[in-house]
Design an enzyme around this catalytic site. Structure first.
Site, PDB file in Angstrom:
ATOM      1  N   GLY A 159      51.417  48.561  46.089  1.00  0.00           N
ATOM      2  CA  GLY A 159      52.124  49.399  45.199  1.00  0.00           C
ATOM      3  C   GLY A 159      53.541  49.532  44.807  1.00  0.00           C
ATOM      4  N   SER A 160      53.668  49.984  43.529  1.00  0.00           N
ATOM      5  CA  SER A 160      55.049  49.696  43.158  1.00  0.00           C
ATOM      6  C   SER A 160      55.241  50.221  41.505  1.00  0.00           C
ATOM      7  CB  SER A 160      55.589  48.228  43.202  1.00  0.00           C
ATOM      8  OG  SER A 160      54.624  47.229  42.710  1.00  0.00           O
TER       9      SER A 160
END
Length: 223
Positions: free
Chosen positions: A189-190
């Site tokens: 996730g980013s």
């Protein structure tokens, strides 16, 4: 389905680990509880399929003339569209557009504009949730600045999230870059932030889903 080069080593090690664990479980539990063996093997398969899906590498090409366009560098959801002061390189008021990537999105990143790479820098930092505003300046991040043919500077930043532990960036100062060319990969996730001139025409809305190397997110003003 193509697998991204950044995932091939991880997937190979994961598959070997899963096989070893499942064989050990089968040897230990099969005679006493074969249902448990089947459950663990099934769960292992789901874990492997999740990681296989995460490292997918779609073959996408932007169709048409891309000059003057800013194309989404990543899959995800637009979580920020606002004027902000960019203090690392541009040092001026810009329009910031941020795209949040969940673990279910493609995590390959593309160059959003055509031009020459003027600047690249990697900063170590925290790993707070990538959808928080402070993540852009406090999380681990890589920053790239590209100057387009009409001398417009566009800054974009790969930002690690709570789960992300590695940002890969292929950019090298002085190189030419183009839409349709991958500029990196963020593992788990980013988000990606894009900083544009204040006179850029924004083409997306908040909470809109965008597709990397496909969705036009802005148009740059001709000079």
């Amino acid at each position: 389905m193509r697998i991204h080069k950044e995932g091939k080593g991880i997937l190979t090690k994961l598959l070997l680990a899963i096989i070893m664990v499942d064989v050990a479980v089968a040897c230990f539990f099969y005679h006493s509880d074969p249902n448990l063996v089947g459950l663990i093997c099934g769960f292992s398969l789901l874990v492997f399929l999740f990681f296989l899906n995460f490292f997918r590498n779609p073959n996408r090409m932007f169709e048409g003339n891309s000059d003057g366009l800013v194309v989404a560098p990543a899959d995800g959801t637009v979580v920020v569209i606002e004027p902000t002061m960019e203090g690392e390189y541009l040092k001026e008021q810009c329009i910031q557009i941020s795209i949040f990537m969940s673990v279910f999105n493609v995590h390959a990143n593309w160059y959003p504009v055509n031009g020459k790479i003027l600047y690249y820098n990697h900063n170590d930092g925290n790993f707070m949730r990538a959808n928080l505003p402070k993540s852009s300046t406090e999380n681990e991040r890589s920053t790239v600045v590209v100057e387009t043919a009409n001398r417009t500077k566009v800054l974009f930043r790969q930002v690690a999230g709570a789960l992300a532990r590695r940002i890969v960036t292929y950019a090298k100062e002085g190189d030419e870059c183009h839409i349709n060319q991958q500029m990196g990969f963020i593992k788990f996730g980013s988000r990606v932030d894009i900083f544009l001139p204040m006179d850029a025409e924004v083409m997306v809305n908040l909470k809109q889903s965008v597709v990397g190397n496909q969705t036009v997110i802005a148009k740059l003003k001709e000079k």
